[in-house]
Design an enzyme around this catalytic site. Structure first.
Site, mmCIF file in Angstrom:
data_model
loop_
_atom_site.group_PDB
_atom_site.id
_atom_site.type_symbol
_atom_site.label_atom_id
_atom_site.label_comp_id
_atom_site.label_asym_id
_atom_site.label_seq_id
_atom_site.Cartn_x
_atom_site.Cartn_y
_atom_site.Cartn_z
ATOM 1 N N GLY A 16 7.495 4.107 2.712
ATOM 2 C CA GLY A 16 7.804 5.224 3.611
ATOM 3 C C GLY A 16 9.297 5.459 3.675
ATOM 4 N N SER A 17 9.688 6.206 4.671
ATOM 5 C CA SER A 17 11.101 6.542 4.788
ATOM 6 C C SER A 17 11.914 5.297 5.097
ATOM 7 C CB SER A 17 11.294 7.546 5.904
ATOM 8 O OG SER A 17 10.987 6.934 7.141
ATOM 9 N N GLY A 60 10.800 1.816 4.471
ATOM 10 C CA GLY A 60 10.678 0.639 3.614
ATOM 11 C C GLY A 60 9.314 0.584 2.973
ATOM 12 N N VAL A 61 8.956 -0.624 2.549
ATOM 13 C CA VAL A 61 7.679 -0.803 1.861
ATOM 14 C C VAL A 61 6.587 -1.092 2.891
ATOM 15 C CG1 VAL A 61 6.495 -2.168 0.102
ATOM 16 C CG2 VAL A 61 8.938 -1.690 -0.104
ATOM 17 N N VAL A 62 5.387 -0.639 2.609
ATOM 18 C CA VAL A 62 4.275 -0.848 3.528
ATOM 19 C C VAL A 62 3.248 -1.787 2.889
ATOM 20 C CG1 VAL A 62 2.548 0.289 4.966
ATOM 21 C CG2 VAL A 62 4.610 1.531 4.298
ATOM 22 N N ILE A 72 0.815 -1.223 0.000
ATOM 23 C CA ILE A 72 0.000 0.000 0.000
ATOM 24 C C ILE A 72 0.843 1.265 0.000
ATOM 25 C CG2 ILE A 72 -2.134 -0.938 0.948
ATOM 26 C CD1 ILE A 72 -1.206 -0.136 3.715
ATOM 27 N N GLY A 73 2.144 1.126 0.016
ATOM 28 C CA GLY A 73 2.936 2.355 -0.047
ATOM 29 C C GLY A 73 4.379 2.113 0.322
ATOM 30 N N ASP A 132 9.468 15.121 9.186
ATOM 31 C CA ASP A 132 9.071 14.779 7.819
ATOM 32 C C ASP A 132 7.560 14.917 7.672
ATOM 33 O OD1 ASP A 132 9.606 14.122 5.197
ATOM 34 O OD2 ASP A 132 9.631 11.965 5.542
ATOM 35 N N LYS A 142 5.179 -2.404 7.930
ATOM 36 C CA LYS A 142 6.294 -1.750 7.253
ATOM 37 C C LYS A 142 7.477 -2.689 7.283
ATOM 38 C CE LYS A 142 6.226 3.178 7.903
ATOM 39 N NZ LYS A 142 7.097 4.202 8.463
#
Ligand SMILES: *[C@@H]1O[C@H](CO)[C@@H](O)[C@H](O)[C@H]1NC(C)=O
Ligand SMILES: *[C@@H]1O[C@H](CO)[C@@H](O)[C@H](O)[C@H]1NC(C)=O
Ligand SMILES: *[C@@H]1O[C@H](CO)[C@@H](O)[C@H](O)[C@H]1NC(C)=O
Ligand SMILES: *[C@@H]1O[C@H](CO)[C@@H](O)[C@H](O)[C@H]1NC(C)=O
Ligand SMILES: *[C@@H]1O[C@H](CO)[C@@H](O)[C@H](O)[C@H]1NC(C)=O
Ligand SMILES: *[C@@H]1O[C@H](CO)[C@@H](O)[C@H](O)[C@H]1NC(C)=O
Ligand SMILES: *[C@@H]1O[C@H](CO)[C@@H](O)[C@H](O)[C@H]1NC(C)=O
Ligand SMILES: *[C@@H]1O[C@H](CO)[C@@H](O)[C@H](O)[C@H]1NC(C)=O
Ligand SMILES: *[C@@H]1O[C@H](CO)[C@@H](O)[C@H](O)[C@H]1NC(C)=O
Length: 795
Positions: A495-496, A498-500, A492-493, A621, A514
């Site tokens: 982030g700073s 890794g992958v979510v 689903i995304g 962030d 995450k």
């Protein structure tokens, strides 16, 4: 610009050098920034007045000072033979005045979507570049004057008699247009030379090449292109007339002129230091460094050379909402601009010339023992200590956490979440107040309608005693099962850290997982490790309805995973900017009330981090992709991967390099590497502008690949000019009744949040209060809900 060897400490220089390293890695753009606030015609000299709230134009002609109407703010002016033009603040409108007759204004251009930037008047033509695209347009041209090619993009332009030239973006070559034969001749004289600045006279051009040498080309009937001996970086500002050339000496600001039949005596100019110079055809005027007064000299200056003209002090450059990241900020910039933006030092600048700007964040009190202790942040790989001190009272340190370690707890222990030491009451202020880490509301006091601020603040969700949860530890197998082996369709995304993935635990709970990227280069490993640890430590302690809660974690082999509450409605970014999303579920967010509520929710989350978490936390962030929306359409702040503890002395904390996201990063943090809570305020300000305009933090102004524009540079001048309505997101119905006031209040709050200097930004408490007020206004416009019930409605 001159040899103002400022009394800054060695530490400041070191800091600044660090900044240079960052800046030098950016591709430089070159443009001559000077002289946009002083202009000369054949009979008048005009300037944009400094230190007044309205940056109006004043002119001097025939012994008289003329207050030029309309009395509104201008960002730049330029002079031609018998008239001059001004670009109104906001850059959407161009007005011109005839200086031979009565200074009647004529509007030449007005377009709220296509903004203008660099202005360059020649003897008759008026040329300007288009913001974003960089293309040039000209007006009032005669039939023989050919327009510039629409495909050329310029960093800067300048106009002479019958021609205009510019420096092409990218190649830095000179490109000229206008009366064909003249333009071609001028252009060919520069060949493939690359220039960083360029100023045109009547029939000659001078500019600085990339090694800082002054190069002049064109007509030399009067010796106007015979540059006096001098090395690299000898000259900075230039002013060219019909038969002469003047240049400011970089070393001491004095001006030297040549050509012009030898009639430009230098006794007037060799003992005075100038910031900016401009020329009429047979005289030159300069703005003094000393007190921004104007002095003119030369044969064409009727009223005796070298006398100070009775004009009010003139701005040395345009006041802009920009980070001035290339050459730094002008000293006294803030008072000269009366609180609107900053004056950037003139470009081009060379590293050797850079004089550090005054430290933007001045410690209010000398760092105490607590501060020095906080510097001793242990940087162990598997354990780190967080030393916090209650309310800034020296010596009482609250906690040391050992994480992940076998060292402290032994392997595979459930880690207790540590409760905040202080969560309410007066002691709360100890964190944000008594140690001065968040400056008192200075500029924020100018936020409109502050008098009607709701003083009562929400404390909802701040109590962690109701949530004695621990961070659960999961096995890798559990999480593999929950995500169907990290299937792509569950992603689903990113982030700073890794992958979510979206996942469903065995007990049915929906979570977001995450996964740290284990395959990345070793170089980044340590950084990520730290992010992983810090995020875990912070989140397991934090419970707030406007923060995304950490459920647990997994640490196995090389894998590092974090498990969060699942936020059903995704990221604010996607609602605002994802094309696939824009027309569908996002309609929920397509009301001003809803957008203001999202802003308020997120602000409360950040306020909690700053003022109620102990030790306080700077997110670092804040951006729309880190603001998630849960099933009840409540917004929550997520992704603390870049969070750092807010040290006892906020002023002193300088991580190795600025981290954050382009478009949201605080220019002060980026420039000076000083992290304060106000860096989050800046990021939030950008998010507010996104909510208002529907535009990304950095967007392309025109579809066919224009250069990127930041929403800050785009929106702030228009908000300043009271034209917020022009830039509101068209997907949302225009605000009705009190919503207009509410949206305006959000606009003003956003504008203050993105002030260049942290000390001029409001605190999170101020922002929350303003947004509460804005939401209350929205609700009262529907007539049924009194402001007393706002807290219930908004929560
Ligand atoms: C010259 O300046 C003085 C004082 O600034 C003024 O009184 C006088 O009228 C000016 N003369 C001309 C010719 O502009
Ligand atoms: C211009 O307007 C501002 C306020 O709008 C006012 O304070 C100032 O006195 C005016 N200046 C002139 C010269 O009219
Ligand atoms: C502004 O300029 C654009 C592009 O030239 C044009 O499409 C638009 O209609 C103009 N807007 C106004 C209000 O003139
Ligand atoms: C507006 O014009 C001024 C003067 O040329 C320039 O410095 C500034 O960057 C422009 N602003 C925008 C938003 O383009
Ligand atoms: C510039 O042009 C000259 C000849 O006019 C040529 O010798 C030189 O290589 C060119 N330089 C570049 C960078 O193209
Ligand atoms: C700049 O001009 C000087 C003097 O004309 C010349 O020696 C130098 O090579 C030029 N530098 C560049 C980069 O063109
Ligand atoms: C500035 O330097 C020039 C030569 O470098 C010198 O002639 C002049 O007197 C100096 N002016 C001042 C104000 O120091
Ligand atoms: C500016 O400074 C000069 C001395 O350099 C002084 O004579 C003049 O009066 C000052 N002007 C103003 C407006 O303060
Ligand atoms: C200066 O130029 C103006 C027109 O640009 C002209 O009227 C005037 O006579 C010139 N003065 C001198 C001394 O050449």
């Amino acid at each position: 610009m001159k040899n103002n060897k400022s009394p800054f400490s060695a530490a400041t220089f070191t800091l600044f050098n660090a900044t240079l390293l960052i800046l030098s890695s950016l591709s430089p753009t070159h443009a001559l920034g000077s002289a946009a606030t002083l202009a000369a015609t054949s009979s008048a000299v005009c300037g944009v007045v400094a230190s007044e709230p309205t940056r109006r134009i004043a002119c001097y002609r025939h012994g008289e000072v003329v207050a030029v109407a309309p009395n509104v703010s201008f960002s730049a002016i330029s002079g031609g033979r018998s008239y001059f033009c001004g670009l109104r603040s906001g850059n959407y409108s161009l007005l011109c005045w005839d200086t031979l007759s009565g200074f009647q204004s004529k509007r030449l251009y007005n377009n709220g979507t296509v903004l203008l930037e660099k202005l360059a008047l020649g003897d008759s033509q008026v040329c300007a570049t288009v913001v974003g695209a960089g293309t040039a347009s000209c007006w009032r041209t005669n039939a023989a004057f050919e327009s510039p090619s629409g495909s050329d993009r310029f960093d800067s332009i300048s106009s002479g008699s019958g021609f205009s030239c510019g420096i092409l973006k990218g190649s830095d070559r000179v490109r000229c247009w206008g009366v064909g034969s003249i333009a071609r001749k001028m252009e060919s004289e520069f060949g493939n030379m690359s220039l960083v600045s360029l100023v045109a006279g009547e029939s000659h051009i001078c500019g600085l090449n990339s090694s800082g040498y002054l190069v002049c080309r064109g007509s030399n009937d009067f010796g106007q292109i015979d540059v006096p001996e001098g090395g690299a970086l000898e000259f900075s500002g230039l002013a060219l007339g019909a038969e002469h050339t003047c240049a400011i000496r970089r070393s001491n600001g004095s001006v030297v002129c040549w050509g012009g039949r030898g009639l430009f005596e230098d006794d007037v100019t060799k003992t005075v230091s100038f910031e900016v110079i401009v020329s009429g055809s047979n005289f030159t005027c300069g703005l003094t460094t000393n007190n921004f007064s104007v002095i003119c000299w030369g044969p064409g200056w009727a009223n005796g050379s070298g006398y100070e003209i009775p004009l009010p002090p003139i701005l040395p450059g345009p006041c802009v909402q920009s980070s001035c990241s290339e050459c730094g900020i002008y000293p006294q910039s803030e008072s000269l601009c009366s609180g609107y933006g900053n004056i950037c030092k003139p470009k081009p600048c060379w590293p050797e010339m850079l004089v550090p700007a005054p430290p933007a964040v001045v410690p209010a009190s000398p760092p105490g023992p607590a501060a020095s202790r906080s510097k001793a942040l242990t940087k162990g790989l598997l354990a780190f200590a967080i030393v916090g001190c209650v309310g800034g009272v020296a010596g009482i340190c609250t906690a040391i956490y050992c994480l992940w370690t076998g060292v402290c707890f032994g392997k595979k222990k459930v880690h207790n979440s540590v409760q905040p030491t202080i969560t309410r009451g007066g002691s709360v202020n100890g964190v944000g107040g008594s140690n001065n880490s968040i400056s008192p509301p200075s500029r924020s006091s100018t936020i409109r309608r502050q008098g009607s601020r709701i003083m009562r603040r929400q404390r909802s969700g701040t109590s962690s005693t109701k949530h004695p949860e621990r961070a659960e530890e999961f096995t890798l197998a559990e999480l593999v099962a929950a995500t169907n082996n990290f299937a792509l369709e569950n992603k689903i995304g990113a982030g700073s850290y890794g992958v979510v993935y979206k996942g469903k635990l065995l007990d049915g709970r929906e979570v977001a997982i995450k996964r740290g990227d284990t395959s990345t280069k070793m170089k980044k490993f340590q950084e990520k490790e730290t992010a992983f640890e810090s995020e875990l430590a912070f989140l397991s302690r934090l419970h707030h309805k406007h923060l995304v809660r950490l459920v647990g974690f997994c640490e196995e082999k090389d894998e590092r995973l974090l498990v969060y509450e699942y936020m059903k409605n995704g990221a604010l970014y996607d609602h605002l900017h994802d094309k696939n999303n824009v027309d569908k579920s996002s309609s929920v967010l397509n009301s001003w009330r809803m957008r203001i509520k999202v802003a308020l929710d997120a602000s409360r989350g950040i306020e909690y981090l700053h003022n109620y978490a102990v030790p306080s936390i700077i997110h670092r962030d804040i951006k729309s992709s880190n603001i998630l929306i849960d099933a009840t359409w409540t917004a929550r702040v997520s992704d603390f991967g870049l969070s750092l503890m807010s040290p006892e002395s906020n002023h002193d904390f300088r991580p190795m390099k600025a981290a954050g996201t382009v478009g949201y990063i605080d220019p002060e943090y980026y420039g000076l590497n000083v992290l304060t809570a106000k860096s989050d305020v800046y990021g939030l300000g950008v998010v507010l502008l996104e909510l208002l305009t529907g535009k990304r933090a950095i967007f392309k102004n025109d579809e066919n690949g224009g250069t990127p524009v930041s929403v800050v540079d785009f929106a702030v001048p228009l908000i300043m000019a009271g034209e917020l309505a022009k830039i509101l997101d068209p997907r949302v119905e225009p605000p009705e009744m009190n919503e207009t006031e509410a949206v305006e209040l959000v606009g003003y709050t956003a504008m203050h949040c993105v002030n260049l200097e942290g000390k001029d930004r409001p605190t999170m408490a101020d922002i929350v209060a303003n947004l509460e007020r804005a939401l209350a206004l929205c609700d009262s416009s529907h007539g049924s809900i009194s402001s007393g019930t706002i807290s219930i409605v908004s929560d």
